[in-house]
Write an enzyme that holds these catalytic residues in place. Structure first.
Site, mmCIF file in Angstrom:
data_model
loop_
_atom_site.group_PDB
_atom_site.id
_atom_site.type_symbol
_atom_site.label_atom_id
_atom_site.label_comp_id
_atom_site.label_asym_id
_atom_site.label_seq_id
_atom_site.Cartn_x
_atom_site.Cartn_y
_atom_site.Cartn_z
ATOM 1 C CG ASP A 135 -56.416 -36.905 25.495
ATOM 2 O OD1 ASP A 135 -57.024 -37.953 25.764
ATOM 3 O OD2 ASP A 135 -55.430 -36.506 26.150
ATOM 4 C CB CYS A 190 -43.571 -53.271 14.710
ATOM 5 S SG CYS A 190 -44.268 -51.847 15.557
ATOM 6 C CB CYS A 193 -38.349 -53.485 15.876
ATOM 7 S SG CYS A 193 -37.920 -52.188 17.037
ATOM 8 C CB CYS A 200 -41.205 -50.373 28.892
ATOM 9 S SG CYS A 200 -42.336 -50.000 30.256
ATOM 10 C CB CYS A 243 -42.882 -42.033 30.812
ATOM 11 S SG CYS A 243 -41.638 -43.239 30.259
ATOM 12 C CB CYS A 246 -42.271 -46.942 24.909
ATOM 13 S SG CYS A 246 -43.738 -46.004 25.317
ATOM 14 C CB CYS A 250 -40.109 -45.772 18.318
ATOM 15 S SG CYS A 250 -40.862 -46.347 16.788
HETATM 16 C C1 B12 Z 1 -55.995 -43.602 28.610
HETATM 17 C C2 B12 Z 1 -54.892 -42.966 27.810
HETATM 18 C C3 B12 Z 1 -53.589 -43.117 28.261
HETATM 19 C C4 B12 Z 1 -53.229 -44.121 29.361
HETATM 20 C C5 B12 Z 1 -53.207 -45.540 28.746
HETATM 21 C C6 B12 Z 1 -52.413 -45.595 27.412
HETATM 22 C C7 B12 Z 1 -52.705 -46.811 26.541
HETATM 23 N N1 B12 Z 1 -51.720 -47.186 25.756
HETATM 24 O O1 B12 Z 1 -53.786 -47.372 26.565
HETATM 25 C C8 B12 Z 1 -51.847 -43.566 29.829
HETATM 26 C C9 B12 Z 1 -52.066 -42.564 30.964
HETATM 27 C C10 B12 Z 1 -50.848 -44.611 30.269
HETATM 28 C C11 B12 Z 1 -51.416 -42.798 28.583
HETATM 29 C C12 B12 Z 1 -50.091 -42.505 28.297
HETATM 30 C C13 B12 Z 1 -49.674 -41.829 27.166
HETATM 31 N N2 B12 Z 1 -50.471 -41.188 26.275
HETATM 32 CO CO1 B12 Z 1 -52.424 -41.341 26.266
HETATM 33 N N3 B12 Z 1 -54.273 -41.529 26.001
HETATM 34 C C14 B12 Z 1 -55.173 -42.225 26.641
HETATM 35 C C15 B12 Z 1 -56.539 -42.062 25.958
HETATM 36 C C16 B12 Z 1 -57.361 -41.023 26.736
HETATM 37 C C17 B12 Z 1 -57.340 -43.360 25.800
HETATM 38 C C18 B12 Z 1 -56.486 -44.555 25.317
HETATM 39 C C19 B12 Z 1 -57.203 -45.866 25.495
HETATM 40 O O2 B12 Z 1 -58.391 -45.949 25.312
HETATM 41 N N4 B12 Z 1 -56.485 -46.924 25.877
HETATM 42 C C20 B12 Z 1 -57.034 -48.255 25.934
HETATM 43 C C21 B12 Z 1 -56.444 -49.076 24.765
HETATM 44 C C22 B12 Z 1 -56.979 -50.505 24.834
HETATM 45 O O3 B12 Z 1 -56.924 -48.464 23.595
HETATM 46 P P1 B12 Z 1 -55.993 -47.676 22.525
HETATM 47 O O4 B12 Z 1 -54.832 -47.022 23.193
HETATM 48 O O5 B12 Z 1 -56.859 -46.823 21.662
HETATM 49 O O6 B12 Z 1 -55.366 -48.873 21.725
HETATM 50 C C23 B12 Z 1 -55.881 -49.607 20.731
HETATM 51 C C24 B12 Z 1 -54.790 -50.640 20.538
HETATM 52 O O7 B12 Z 1 -54.518 -51.215 21.789
HETATM 53 C C25 B12 Z 1 -55.454 -51.487 19.579
HETATM 54 N N5 B12 Z 1 -55.137 -52.887 19.676
HETATM 55 C C26 B12 Z 1 -55.526 -53.762 20.575
HETATM 56 N N6 B12 Z 1 -55.076 -54.980 20.262
HETATM 57 C C27 B12 Z 1 -54.399 -54.828 19.105
HETATM 58 C C28 B12 Z 1 -53.738 -55.754 18.340
HETATM 59 C C29 B12 Z 1 -53.116 -55.323 17.178
HETATM 60 C C30 B12 Z 1 -52.430 -56.325 16.344
HETATM 61 C C31 B12 Z 1 -53.139 -53.955 16.804
HETATM 62 C C32 B12 Z 1 -52.456 -53.472 15.559
HETATM 63 C C33 B12 Z 1 -53.804 -53.023 17.592
HETATM 64 C C34 B12 Z 1 -54.420 -53.494 18.736
HETATM 65 O O8 B12 Z 1 -56.856 -51.377 19.733
HETATM 66 C C35 B12 Z 1 -57.096 -50.525 20.837
HETATM 67 C C36 B12 Z 1 -58.471 -50.005 20.765
HETATM 68 O O9 B12 Z 1 -58.707 -49.344 19.522
HETATM 69 C C37 B12 Z 1 -56.105 -41.533 24.535
HETATM 70 C C38 B12 Z 1 -57.102 -40.584 23.867
HETATM 71 C C39 B12 Z 1 -58.250 -41.328 23.225
HETATM 72 N N7 B12 Z 1 -59.430 -40.795 23.362
HETATM 73 O O10 B12 Z 1 -58.068 -42.367 22.619
HETATM 74 C C40 B12 Z 1 -54.747 -40.834 24.822
HETATM 75 C C41 B12 Z 1 -53.652 -40.991 23.769
HETATM 76 C C42 B12 Z 1 -53.611 -42.429 23.364
HETATM 77 N N8 B12 Z 1 -52.430 -40.674 24.517
HETATM 78 C C43 B12 Z 1 -51.536 -40.058 23.844
HETATM 79 C C44 B12 Z 1 -50.232 -39.751 24.316
HETATM 80 C C45 B12 Z 1 -49.441 -38.702 23.535
HETATM 81 C C46 B12 Z 1 -49.710 -40.389 25.450
HETATM 82 C C47 B12 Z 1 -48.253 -40.385 25.964
HETATM 83 C C48 B12 Z 1 -47.182 -40.372 24.874
HETATM 84 C C49 B12 Z 1 -48.037 -39.181 26.938
HETATM 85 C C50 B12 Z 1 -46.695 -39.203 27.683
HETATM 86 N N9 B12 Z 1 -45.586 -38.857 27.053
HETATM 87 O O11 B12 Z 1 -46.631 -39.524 28.842
HETATM 88 C C51 B12 Z 1 -48.229 -41.702 26.780
HETATM 89 C C52 B12 Z 1 -47.833 -42.913 25.906
HETATM 90 C C53 B12 Z 1 -47.844 -44.231 26.639
HETATM 91 C C54 B12 Z 1 -48.177 -45.376 25.671
HETATM 92 N N10 B12 Z 1 -47.172 -46.123 25.245
HETATM 93 O O12 B12 Z 1 -49.352 -45.526 25.309
HETATM 94 C C55 B12 Z 1 -52.004 -39.776 22.420
HETATM 95 C C56 B12 Z 1 -51.319 -40.788 21.486
HETATM 96 C C57 B12 Z 1 -51.052 -40.257 20.076
HETATM 97 C C58 B12 Z 1 -50.441 -41.328 19.207
HETATM 98 N N11 B12 Z 1 -49.694 -40.889 18.203
HETATM 99 O O13 B12 Z 1 -50.627 -42.528 19.392
HETATM 100 C C59 B12 Z 1 -53.579 -39.976 22.563
HETATM 101 C C60 B12 Z 1 -54.268 -40.543 21.319
HETATM 102 C C61 B12 Z 1 -54.156 -38.586 22.901
HETATM 103 C C62 B12 Z 1 -54.220 -37.667 21.677
HETATM 104 N N12 B12 Z 1 -55.395 -37.198 21.286
HETATM 105 O O14 B12 Z 1 -53.258 -37.385 21.024
HETATM 106 N N13 B12 Z 1 -52.486 -42.473 27.799
HETATM 107 S S1 SF4 Z 2 -39.749 -49.470 18.920
HETATM 108 FE FE1 SF4 Z 2 -41.214 -48.722 17.366
HETATM 109 S S2 SF4 Z 2 -40.823 -50.036 15.554
HETATM 110 FE FE2 SF4 Z 2 -39.861 -51.043 17.336
HETATM 111 S S3 SF4 Z 2 -41.464 -52.458 18.068
HETATM 112 FE FE3 SF4 Z 2 -41.662 -50.570 19.251
HETATM 113 S S4 SF4 Z 2 -43.209 -49.394 18.163
HETATM 114 FE FE4 SF4 Z 2 -42.498 -50.974 16.738
HETATM 115 S S1 SF4 Z 3 -44.609 -44.467 28.774
HETATM 116 FE FE1 SF4 Z 3 -43.878 -46.308 27.713
HETATM 117 S S2 SF4 Z 3 -41.793 -46.671 28.484
HETATM 118 FE FE2 SF4 Z 3 -42.770 -45.216 29.872
HETATM 119 S S3 SF4 Z 3 -43.536 -46.549 31.520
HETATM 120 FE FE3 SF4 Z 3 -45.239 -46.204 30.055
HETATM 121 S S4 SF4 Z 3 -45.134 -47.933 28.635
HETATM 122 FE FE4 SF4 Z 3 -43.175 -47.874 29.763
#
Ligand code: B12
Ligand code: SF4
Ligand code: SF4
Length: 320
Positions: A135, A190, A193, A200, A243, A246, A250
């Site tokens: 990260d 998933c 579900c 959220c 937060c 979500c 799960c």
């Molecule tokens: C920016 C960021 C955030 C942002 C945006 C999150 C998001 N979902 O994009 C915010 C601040 C909201 C955030 C929150 C959280 N984060 Co954060 N975050 C990041 C960061 C730095 C970049 C993520 C990113 O690029 N997002 C942009 C989206 C487009 O990319 P992506 O998340 O990689 O998603 C991929 C999917 O969307 C996928 N995709 C797109 N279309 C489709 C379609 C299909 C069918 C499929 C299967 C996939 C798919 O492709 C994308 C690109 O590869 C990463 C670290 C990293 N370097 O990756 C940590 C990371 C994702 N975060 C992490 C964590 C722990 C969290 C939180 C749980 C923290 C918390 N409790 O508050 C929350 C979870 C919220 C959530 N539901 O995502 C962990 C997740 C670990 C895991 N097991 O997934 C990471 C990987 C950090 C780490 N090294 O552990 N985060």
């Molecule tokens: S709660 Fe978990 S299993 Fe259900 S749709 Fe969301 S990510 Fe998938």
């Molecule tokens: S961490 Fe998940 S449940 Fe919480 S506001 Fe973000 S997307 Fe919604």
């Protein structure tokens, strides 16, 4: 045969070492271009990254991970379990909630330290390059973990491991060692579900594995530096930092995740989560003394006070 070829470890040996260090899963991903470059570009173009401009700057390297660490051929990907034990989770009487990942020491210290141990071990086994990331760089961590066979990306956008759940950090070591083993992809489990989407509170999960960060409580309380949006206050549900809604929703977490055994992640007695004024009373110096090695340092005392106002439904946390 060169010394290097003679000592290069197999993936099974790397896995054993990762497990010995304490990681709960390990795999290897080839550094091919992203299959989801379009998804990232669309996400950025839609403005879903909000003020996180660094993701725009990193996009080119995220989409072509071979550009991230010069000379690297593969990424070793690990999962670090940070699941909270039952008695560490938010309780009914708490004045505010802190996401599980932030209840103890910062993973940028703990997990990176453990990744450095894995990188050193790889160097001892012939790697010339072994760069650890967690990260803190342009690494598409979820996609590489998926590619390494460590899980699927769920509708809540989390990487979910079928036996560990999604309370995991993803770490990588980019190395010049090559592994020919093809990772077996994990099926998307998933199904029909929609619990995370339904749970959220702000509608940030748009379906289709897309999250609008500008609506997400995690973004608003951790990354966003401005005034918090008043129209979302009813949805805040006492979250003061991050937060977990979500993830909590799960079934792969409720049924399978087991508490982390990493001692540094154990919940600390500070801050007292029953005390709504805890950050109001604290000086900056006291905050730095107590929270410098925790994720809360990212927000600092000023933003923690702002977050506490939102967590208290917009009222002064002291109730005046
Ligand atoms: C920016 C960021 C955030 C942002 C945006 C999150 C998001 N979902 O994009 C915010 C601040 C909201 C955030 C929150 C959280 N984060 Co954060 N975050 C990041 C960061 C730095 C970049 C993520 C990113 O690029 N997002 C942009 C989206 C487009 O990319 P992506 O998340 O990689 O998603 C991929 C999917 O969307 C996928 N995709 C797109 N279309 C489709 C379609 C299909 C069918 C499929 C299967 C996939 C798919 O492709 C994308 C690109 O590869 C990463 C670290 C990293 N370097 O990756 C940590 C990371 C994702 N975060 C992490 C964590 C722990 C969290 C939180 C749980 C923290 C918390 N409790 O508050 C929350 C979870 C919220 C959530 N539901 O995502 C962990 C997740 C670990 C895991 N097991 O997934 C990471 C990987 C950090 C780490 N090294 O552990 N985060
Ligand atoms: S709660 Fe978990 S299993 Fe259900 S749709 Fe969301 S990510 Fe998938
Ligand atoms: S961490 Fe998940 S449940 Fe919480 S506001 Fe973000 S997307 Fe919604």
């Amino acid at each position: 045969m060169s010394d290097r070829a003679a000592t290069a470890p197999s993936l099974a040996e790397v896995r054993r070492e990762a497990e010995r260090i304490g990681f709960v899963a390990c795999g290897v991903a080839q550094l091919e271009p992203s299959r989801r470059a379009d998804a990232l570009e669309r996400w950025l173009a839609a403005g879903y990254a909000g003020t996180m401009r660094y993701i725009h700057r990193q996009a080119r390297r995220r989409n072509d991970p071979a550009l991230i660490t010069a000379g690297a051929r593969t990424a070793i990907v690990v999962l670090e379990n940070y699941t909270a034990a039952r008695d560490e989770r938010p309780r009914a009487g708490d004045a505010f909630k802190i996401a599980a990942y932030a209840r103890g020491m910062d993973y940028h210290i703990v997990t990176l330290g453990r990744l450095h141990r894995l990188a050193q071990w790889l160097k001892g086994r012939g790697a010339r390059i072994a760069h650890a990331w967690v990260d803190d760089g342009p690494v598409p961590e979820r996609e590489l973990a998926e590619r390494a066979g460590l899980g699927w990306i769920g509708k809540n956008t989390m990487l979910i491991h079928p036996r560990v759940g999604s309370y995991t950090f993803i770490g990588t070591v980019f190395t010049d060692l090559e592994f020919r083993d093809a990772a077996a992809p994990v099926a998307d489990l998933c199904g029909s579900c929609t619990r995370c989407l339904d749970a959220c509170p702000t509608g940030a999960l748009l379906g289709d594995r897309v999250l609008d960060a500008t609506l997400c409580l995690s973004y608003l309380t951790i990354e966003y530096k401005g005034e918090l949006p008043m129209d979302l206050l009813d949805a805040w549900d006492r979250w003061a930092f991050g937060c977990d809604i979500c993830n909590d929703a799960c079934p792969w977490n409720t049924k399978f995740a087991v508490p982390s055994n990493v001692p540094e992640f154990a919940a600390r007695d500070r801050p007292d989560r029953r005390d709504a004024e805890v950050f109001e009373r604290m000086t900056e110096r006291e905050f730095d003394r107590d929270y410098a090695d925790t994720p809360l340092a990212r927000a600092g005392v000023t933003r923690m006070r702002r977050n506490m106002r939102a967590a208290s439904g917009g009222r002064d946390p002291a109730g005046q």
